[in-house]
Design a protein around this motif. Structure first.
Motif, PDB file in Angstrom:
ATOM      1  N   LEU A 226       1.643  -3.203   1.539  1.00  0.00           N
ATOM      2  CA  LEU A 226       2.062  -1.812   1.357  1.00  0.00           C
ATOM      3  C   LEU A 226       2.806  -1.263   2.578  1.00  0.00           C
ATOM      4  O   LEU A 226       3.392  -0.186   2.516  1.00  0.00           O
ATOM      5  N   GLY A 227       2.724  -1.986   3.691  1.00  0.00           N
ATOM      6  CA  GLY A 227       3.413  -1.542   4.894  1.00  0.00           C
ATOM      7  C   GLY A 227       2.746  -0.363   5.575  1.00  0.00           C
ATOM      8  O   GLY A 227       3.420   0.473   6.193  1.00  0.00           O
ATOM      9  N   ILE A 228       1.417  -0.271   5.479  1.00  0.00           N
ATOM     10  CA  ILE A 228       0.678   0.814   6.124  1.00  0.00           C
ATOM     11  C   ILE A 228      -0.413   0.229   7.015  1.00  0.00           C
ATOM     12  O   ILE A 228      -0.779  -0.941   6.882  1.00  0.00           O
ATOM     13  N   ARG A 229      -0.919   1.061   7.923  1.00  0.00           N
ATOM     14  CA  ARG A 229      -1.925   0.589   8.874  1.00  0.00           C
ATOM     15  C   ARG A 229      -3.317   1.104   8.505  1.00  0.00           C
ATOM     16  O   ARG A 229      -3.467   2.131   7.842  1.00  0.00           O
ATOM     17  N   SER A 230      -4.313   0.398   8.989  1.00  0.00           N
ATOM     18  CA  SER A 230      -5.707   0.741   8.724  1.00  0.00           C
ATOM     19  C   SER A 230      -6.022   2.163   9.183  1.00  0.00           C
ATOM     20  O   SER A 230      -5.606   2.586  10.269  1.00  0.00           O
ATOM     21  N   LYS A 231      -6.726   2.885   8.319  1.00  0.00           N
ATOM     22  CA  LYS A 231      -7.227   4.249   8.575  1.00  0.00           C
ATOM     23  C   LYS A 231      -6.146   5.330   8.594  1.00  0.00           C
ATOM     24  O   LYS A 231      -6.446   6.496   8.873  1.00  0.00           O
TER      25      LYS A 231
END
Length: 356
Positions: free
Chosen positions: A177-182
Protein backbone atom coordinates in the motif's frame (compact mmCIF):
# COMPACT_ATOMS: atom_id res chain seq x y z
CA UNK A 1 -8.69 -44.09 7.68
CA UNK A 2 -8.82 -40.50 6.40
CA UNK A 3 -11.85 -38.53 7.58
CA UNK A 4 -13.46 -36.30 4.95
CA UNK A 5 -14.79 -33.14 6.60
CA UNK A 6 -16.81 -30.68 4.53
CA UNK A 7 -16.47 -27.00 5.50
CA UNK A 8 -18.62 -24.29 3.91
CA UNK A 9 -17.10 -20.79 4.22
CA UNK A 10 -19.42 -17.80 3.82
CA UNK A 11 -17.17 -15.00 5.14
CA UNK A 12 -13.48 -14.13 5.31
CA UNK A 13 -13.49 -15.08 8.99
CA UNK A 14 -14.80 -18.53 8.14
CA UNK A 15 -12.16 -18.89 5.43
CA UNK A 16 -9.50 -18.32 8.08
CA UNK A 17 -11.12 -20.91 10.34
CA UNK A 18 -10.93 -23.61 7.67
CA UNK A 19 -7.36 -22.59 6.78
CA UNK A 20 -6.30 -23.38 10.35
CA UNK A 21 -8.42 -26.53 10.51
CA UNK A 22 -6.91 -27.71 7.24
CA UNK A 23 -3.37 -27.35 8.57
CA UNK A 24 -4.14 -29.02 11.90
CA UNK A 25 -6.41 -31.65 10.34
CA UNK A 26 -3.59 -33.15 8.31
CA UNK A 27 -1.92 -34.23 11.55
CA UNK A 28 -5.06 -36.15 12.49
CA UNK A 29 -5.86 -37.74 9.11
CA UNK A 30 -8.66 -35.25 8.44
CA UNK A 31 -9.01 -33.96 4.90
CA UNK A 32 -11.12 -30.81 4.50
CA UNK A 33 -13.32 -30.38 1.45
CA UNK A 34 -13.98 -26.64 1.13
CA UNK A 35 -16.89 -24.88 -0.49
CA UNK A 36 -17.64 -21.17 -0.29
CA UNK A 37 -20.09 -18.51 -1.37
CA UNK A 38 -19.07 -15.70 -3.69
CA UNK A 39 -19.08 -12.75 -1.33
CA UNK A 40 -16.70 -10.12 0.01
CA UNK A 41 -13.10 -11.31 0.59
CA UNK A 42 -13.79 -15.05 1.01
CA UNK A 43 -11.97 -16.24 -2.11
CA UNK A 44 -9.13 -13.79 -1.50
CA UNK A 45 -8.43 -15.31 1.93
CA UNK A 46 -8.70 -18.88 0.66
CA UNK A 47 -6.27 -18.04 -2.15
CA UNK A 48 -3.88 -16.45 0.33
CA UNK A 49 -3.55 -19.84 2.03
CA UNK A 50 -3.34 -21.71 -1.32
CA UNK A 51 -6.42 -23.77 -0.48
CA UNK A 52 -8.38 -25.80 -2.99
CA UNK A 53 -12.07 -24.87 -2.93
CA UNK A 54 -15.19 -24.52 -5.02
CA UNK A 55 -17.34 -21.42 -4.72
CA UNK A 56 -21.06 -22.03 -5.19
CA UNK A 57 -23.86 -19.45 -5.36
CA UNK A 58 -24.44 -15.98 -4.00
CA UNK A 59 -26.04 -14.29 -1.00
CA UNK A 60 -29.39 -12.52 -1.23
CA UNK A 61 -30.34 -9.12 0.16
CA UNK A 62 -34.13 -9.02 0.61
CA UNK A 63 -35.84 -11.87 2.55
CA UNK A 64 -37.31 -13.27 -0.68
CA UNK A 65 -33.99 -13.08 -2.49
CA UNK A 66 -32.19 -14.74 0.46
CA UNK A 67 -34.67 -17.61 0.26
CA UNK A 68 -34.32 -18.03 -3.50
CA UNK A 69 -30.52 -17.85 -3.40
CA UNK A 70 -30.46 -20.32 -0.50
CA UNK A 71 -32.62 -22.89 -2.29
CA UNK A 72 -30.57 -22.54 -5.47
CA UNK A 73 -27.37 -22.93 -3.51
CA UNK A 74 -28.52 -26.06 -1.66
CA UNK A 75 -29.28 -27.78 -4.98
CA UNK A 76 -25.92 -26.67 -6.40
CA UNK A 77 -24.05 -27.93 -3.31
CA UNK A 78 -25.58 -31.37 -3.81
CA UNK A 79 -23.84 -31.55 -7.18
CA UNK A 80 -20.50 -30.43 -5.74
CA UNK A 81 -20.35 -32.39 -2.48
CA UNK A 82 -20.77 -36.10 -3.09
CA UNK A 83 -18.69 -37.86 -0.44
CA UNK A 84 -18.01 -36.63 3.09
CA UNK A 85 -18.14 -37.96 6.65
CA UNK A 86 -18.99 -34.85 8.68
CA UNK A 87 -19.98 -31.25 8.05
CA UNK A 88 -18.46 -28.25 9.86
CA UNK A 89 -19.36 -24.58 9.42
CA UNK A 90 -19.98 -21.38 11.25
CA UNK A 91 -23.73 -21.96 10.86
CA UNK A 92 -24.13 -22.10 7.09
CA UNK A 93 -27.89 -22.63 6.58
CA UNK A 94 -27.49 -24.08 3.08
CA UNK A 95 -24.73 -26.52 3.97
CA UNK A 96 -26.34 -27.61 7.25
CA UNK A 97 -29.60 -28.36 5.44
CA UNK A 98 -27.77 -30.46 2.83
CA UNK A 99 -25.75 -32.37 5.44
CA UNK A 100 -28.86 -33.02 7.53
CA UNK A 101 -30.78 -34.24 4.49
CA UNK A 102 -27.96 -36.65 3.68
CA UNK A 103 -27.87 -37.96 7.25
CA UNK A 104 -24.35 -36.71 8.00
CA UNK A 105 -23.23 -35.45 11.45
CA UNK A 106 -23.01 -31.67 11.80
CA UNK A 107 -20.73 -29.46 13.90
CA UNK A 108 -21.97 -25.88 14.16
CA UNK A 109 -19.50 -23.22 15.25
CA UNK A 110 -21.16 -20.06 16.50
CA UNK A 111 -20.43 -16.85 18.39
CA UNK A 112 -23.48 -14.84 17.30
CA UNK A 113 -26.41 -15.56 19.58
CA UNK A 114 -28.14 -12.50 18.08
CA UNK A 115 -28.27 -14.04 14.57
CA UNK A 116 -31.82 -15.28 15.08
CA UNK A 117 -32.79 -16.52 11.62
CA UNK A 118 -29.52 -18.31 10.90
CA UNK A 119 -29.45 -19.95 14.33
CA UNK A 120 -33.06 -21.11 13.98
CA UNK A 121 -32.17 -22.81 10.71
CA UNK A 122 -28.95 -24.47 11.87
CA UNK A 123 -28.49 -25.07 15.60
CA UNK A 124 -31.47 -27.44 16.06
CA UNK A 125 -30.01 -29.67 13.32
CA UNK A 126 -26.46 -29.79 14.70
CA UNK A 127 -25.03 -32.78 16.56
CA UNK A 128 -22.47 -30.56 18.28
CA UNK A 129 -22.46 -26.81 18.84
CA UNK A 130 -19.12 -25.17 19.69
CA UNK A 131 -19.37 -21.67 21.18
CA UNK A 132 -17.40 -19.29 23.43
CA UNK A 133 -18.23 -19.63 27.13
CA UNK A 134 -18.53 -15.82 27.24
CA UNK A 135 -22.03 -16.28 25.79
CA UNK A 136 -24.41 -17.50 28.53
CA UNK A 137 -26.08 -20.88 28.02
CA UNK A 138 -29.43 -19.13 28.45
CA UNK A 139 -28.88 -17.39 25.09
CA UNK A 140 -28.84 -20.74 23.29
CA UNK A 141 -32.15 -21.87 24.84
CA UNK A 142 -33.96 -19.93 22.08
CA UNK A 143 -32.56 -22.40 19.57
CA UNK A 144 -31.75 -25.60 21.46
CA UNK A 145 -34.22 -27.56 23.59
CA UNK A 146 -33.33 -28.34 27.21
CA UNK A 147 -33.15 -32.03 26.29
CA UNK A 148 -30.29 -31.27 23.88
CA UNK A 149 -28.44 -28.54 25.77
CA UNK A 150 -25.56 -30.94 26.47
CA UNK A 151 -24.61 -30.91 22.78
CA UNK A 152 -23.12 -27.43 23.33
CA UNK A 153 -19.35 -27.47 23.92
CA UNK A 154 -18.14 -24.17 25.39
CA UNK A 155 -14.55 -22.96 25.36
CA UNK A 156 -12.87 -20.10 27.23
CA UNK A 157 -11.78 -18.02 24.27
CA UNK A 158 -12.94 -16.81 20.85
CA UNK A 159 -12.59 -18.26 17.35
CA UNK A 160 -10.21 -15.50 16.23
CA UNK A 161 -7.53 -17.02 18.48
CA UNK A 162 -7.22 -19.83 15.94
CA UNK A 163 -5.27 -17.59 13.55
CA UNK A 164 -4.03 -14.87 15.87
CA UNK A 165 -2.04 -17.50 17.80
CA UNK A 166 -0.40 -18.54 14.52
CA UNK A 167 0.25 -15.07 13.13
CA UNK A 168 3.68 -13.54 12.56
CA UNK A 169 3.83 -9.92 11.29
CA UNK A 170 5.66 -9.36 8.02
CA UNK A 171 4.83 -5.84 6.87
CA UNK A 172 4.07 -7.08 3.33
CA UNK A 173 0.61 -5.54 3.34
CA UNK A 174 1.70 -2.02 4.21
CA UNK A 175 4.58 -2.27 1.75
CA UNK A 176 2.07 -3.01 -1.04
CA UNK A 177 0.00 0.00 0.00
CA UNK A 178 3.03 2.27 0.29
CA UNK A 179 2.30 3.36 3.87
CA UNK A 180 4.23 3.08 7.13
CA UNK A 181 3.35 1.39 10.39
CA UNK A 182 1.08 3.38 12.75
CA UNK A 183 0.49 6.20 10.25
CA UNK A 184 -2.87 4.83 9.09
CA UNK A 185 -6.29 3.74 10.37
CA UNK A 186 -8.24 0.76 9.01
CA UNK A 187 -12.02 1.21 8.61
CA UNK A 188 -14.54 -1.53 7.81
CA UNK A 189 -18.22 -0.78 7.12
CA UNK A 190 -21.10 -2.54 8.88
CA UNK A 191 -22.83 -5.61 7.42
CA UNK A 192 -26.01 -3.59 6.85
CA UNK A 193 -27.80 -6.18 4.72
CA UNK A 194 -27.19 -9.26 6.84
CA UNK A 195 -30.28 -11.08 8.17
CA UNK A 196 -29.38 -10.14 11.76
CA UNK A 197 -28.71 -6.45 11.07
CA UNK A 198 -31.87 -4.42 11.57
CA UNK A 199 -30.39 -1.22 12.93
CA UNK A 200 -30.39 1.06 9.91
CA UNK A 201 -27.51 2.32 7.83
CA UNK A 202 -24.51 3.84 9.66
CA UNK A 203 -22.45 4.67 6.58
CA UNK A 204 -22.66 8.45 6.93
CA UNK A 205 -21.47 8.27 10.54
CA UNK A 206 -18.46 6.28 9.36
CA UNK A 207 -17.76 8.85 6.66
CA UNK A 208 -17.67 11.56 9.34
CA UNK A 209 -15.26 9.50 11.41
CA UNK A 210 -13.03 8.89 8.39
CA UNK A 211 -12.98 12.61 7.56
CA UNK A 212 -11.97 13.47 11.12
CA UNK A 213 -9.11 10.97 10.95
CA UNK A 214 -7.93 12.20 7.54
CA UNK A 215 -7.96 15.81 8.72
CA UNK A 216 -5.59 14.78 11.52
CA UNK A 217 -3.06 13.71 8.90
CA UNK A 218 -3.50 9.93 9.06
CA UNK A 219 -3.93 7.75 6.02
CA UNK A 220 -7.17 5.74 5.96
CA UNK A 221 -7.58 2.26 4.46
CA UNK A 222 -11.31 1.63 3.92
CA UNK A 223 -13.10 -1.64 3.22
CA UNK A 224 -16.70 -1.15 2.04
CA UNK A 225 -18.93 -4.23 1.95
CA UNK A 226 -21.40 -3.09 -0.72
CA UNK A 227 -21.22 -0.98 -3.90
CA UNK A 228 -23.40 1.79 -2.42
CA UNK A 229 -20.89 2.21 0.43
CA UNK A 230 -18.03 2.58 -2.04
CA UNK A 231 -20.01 5.14 -4.01
CA UNK A 232 -20.62 7.12 -0.82
CA UNK A 233 -16.89 7.15 -0.08
CA UNK A 234 -16.15 8.46 -3.55
CA UNK A 235 -18.80 11.18 -3.39
CA UNK A 236 -18.02 12.39 0.15
CA UNK A 237 -14.26 11.79 0.39
CA UNK A 238 -13.21 11.96 -3.24
CA UNK A 239 -10.57 14.65 -2.62
CA UNK A 240 -8.71 12.41 -0.16
CA UNK A 241 -8.89 9.54 -2.67
CA UNK A 242 -7.32 11.71 -5.36
CA UNK A 243 -4.59 12.86 -2.94
CA UNK A 244 -3.77 9.25 -2.10
CA UNK A 245 -4.55 9.72 1.61
CA UNK A 246 -7.61 7.45 1.42
CA UNK A 247 -7.14 3.94 0.01
CA UNK A 248 -9.76 1.39 -1.06
CA UNK A 249 -7.70 -1.75 -1.76
CA UNK A 250 -8.67 -3.69 -4.89
CA UNK A 251 -7.43 -7.18 -5.83
CA UNK A 252 -4.28 -6.81 -3.74
CA UNK A 253 -4.47 -10.03 -1.67
CA UNK A 254 -3.69 -8.12 1.51
CA UNK A 255 -3.39 -9.93 4.81
CA UNK A 256 -5.94 -8.10 6.98
CA UNK A 257 -4.26 -9.36 10.16
CA UNK A 258 -0.89 -7.94 9.13
CA UNK A 259 -2.65 -4.70 8.27
CA UNK A 260 -4.33 -4.55 11.69
CA UNK A 261 -1.03 -5.26 13.44
CA UNK A 262 0.54 -2.17 11.85
CA UNK A 263 -2.51 0.12 12.12
CA UNK A 264 -2.81 2.99 14.58
CA UNK A 265 -6.46 2.07 15.04
CA UNK A 266 -9.07 -0.29 13.57
CA UNK A 267 -12.75 0.75 13.29
CA UNK A 268 -15.50 -1.64 12.25
CA UNK A 269 -19.26 -1.93 12.21
CA UNK A 270 -18.96 -5.66 12.71
CA UNK A 271 -16.92 -7.58 15.23
CA UNK A 272 -14.24 -9.75 13.64
CA UNK A 273 -11.71 -7.07 12.67
CA UNK A 274 -12.15 -5.32 16.02
CA UNK A 275 -11.59 -8.56 17.91
CA UNK A 276 -8.57 -9.48 15.81
CA UNK A 277 -7.00 -6.05 16.37
CA UNK A 278 -7.65 -6.10 20.12
CA UNK A 279 -6.09 -9.57 20.42
CA UNK A 280 -3.04 -8.27 18.53
CA UNK A 281 -2.84 -5.26 20.86
CA UNK A 282 -3.98 -2.64 18.33
CA UNK A 283 -6.69 -0.26 19.62
CA UNK A 284 -10.05 -1.05 18.02
CA UNK A 285 -13.47 0.60 17.96
CA UNK A 286 -16.65 -1.38 17.23
CA UNK A 287 -19.82 0.58 16.46
CA UNK A 288 -22.01 -2.53 16.18
CA UNK A 289 -25.23 -1.19 17.78
CA UNK A 290 -26.23 -4.25 19.82
CA UNK A 291 -24.83 -5.64 23.05
CA UNK A 292 -22.28 -8.34 22.28
CA UNK A 293 -20.99 -10.70 24.97
CA UNK A 294 -17.66 -11.24 23.22
CA UNK A 295 -16.94 -7.51 23.41
CA UNK A 296 -17.51 -7.57 27.17
CA UNK A 297 -15.28 -10.63 27.48
CA UNK A 298 -12.35 -8.97 25.71
CA UNK A 299 -12.76 -5.60 27.39
CA UNK A 300 -12.87 -7.24 30.83
CA UNK A 301 -9.56 -8.91 30.03
CA UNK A 302 -7.99 -5.51 29.49
CA UNK A 303 -7.65 -5.69 25.73
CA UNK A 304 -7.80 -2.36 23.81
CA UNK A 305 -11.35 -2.69 22.49
CA UNK A 306 -13.79 0.23 22.67
CA UNK A 307 -17.55 0.28 22.04
CA UNK A 308 -19.65 3.16 20.79
CA UNK A 309 -23.09 3.87 19.36
CA UNK A 310 -24.10 6.66 16.97
CA UNK A 311 -22.85 10.17 17.80
CA UNK A 312 -20.84 8.93 20.79
CA UNK A 313 -18.48 7.30 18.28
CA UNK A 314 -16.95 10.67 17.43
CA UNK A 315 -16.12 11.25 21.12
CA UNK A 316 -14.66 7.75 21.51
CA UNK A 317 -12.59 8.26 18.37
CA UNK A 318 -11.26 11.56 19.73
CA UNK A 319 -10.22 10.00 23.04
CA UNK A 320 -8.52 6.97 21.44
CA UNK A 321 -6.52 9.11 19.01
CA UNK A 322 -5.52 11.49 21.83
CA UNK A 323 -4.16 8.61 23.90
CA UNK A 324 -0.46 7.81 23.60
CA UNK A 325 -1.06 4.05 23.50
CA UNK A 326 -0.57 2.70 19.98
CA UNK A 327 0.07 -0.93 20.90
CA UNK A 328 -0.57 -3.18 23.92
CA UNK A 329 1.38 -6.33 24.79
CA UNK A 330 -1.34 -9.00 24.90
CA UNK A 331 0.79 -12.15 25.16
CA UNK A 332 0.01 -12.87 28.82
CA UNK A 333 -3.75 -12.44 28.23
CA UNK A 334 -3.77 -14.65 25.14
CA UNK A 335 -1.83 -17.41 26.90
CA UNK A 336 -4.70 -17.80 29.37
CA UNK A 337 -7.38 -18.06 26.68
CA UNK A 338 -8.48 -21.27 24.97
CA UNK A 339 -7.87 -21.82 21.26
CA UNK A 340 -10.84 -23.96 20.06
CA UNK A 341 -8.91 -25.75 17.27
CA UNK A 342 -8.26 -28.91 19.28
CA UNK A 343 -11.87 -29.04 20.48
CA UNK A 344 -13.16 -28.85 16.89
CA UNK A 345 -10.74 -31.54 15.68
CA UNK A 346 -11.66 -33.83 18.60
CA UNK A 347 -15.39 -33.41 17.92
CA UNK A 348 -14.90 -34.29 14.26
CA UNK A 349 -13.12 -37.51 15.22
CA UNK A 350 -15.66 -38.36 17.93
CA UNK A 351 -18.73 -37.94 15.73
CA UNK A 352 -17.26 -39.92 12.85
CA UNK A 353 -16.06 -42.75 15.13
CA UNK A 354 -19.46 -42.94 16.84
CA UNK A 355 -21.14 -43.26 13.47
CA UNK A 356 -19.12 -46.27 12.37
Amino acid sequence: MVIKAWFDALTAKQARIVAVLGMEGRRHDIDFIITCRRYDYVEEVLDMFNLHYECVGYHGESPREKLIRGIERQIALLDVIRDFDVHVSLTSPDAVRVAFGLGKPIIALTDTAHSYFVNKLTLPLANTIIAPSAIPMSEWSRYVSSAEIDKIRAFDGIFELMWINRFKPTGDSIARLGIRSKEFVVIRFEESRASYYGYGDRSRLLIRMAKSILERGYYVVMFPRYPYQEELIKSELGLFLRLGKLIIPKNMRLDGIDLSWHARLVITGGSTMAHEAALLGTPAISYFPQHYYIDDYLINKGLPLYRCVDEDCLNVLESVLRADITHVDTNSVLSRMEDPTRLIINEIKRLVNEGK
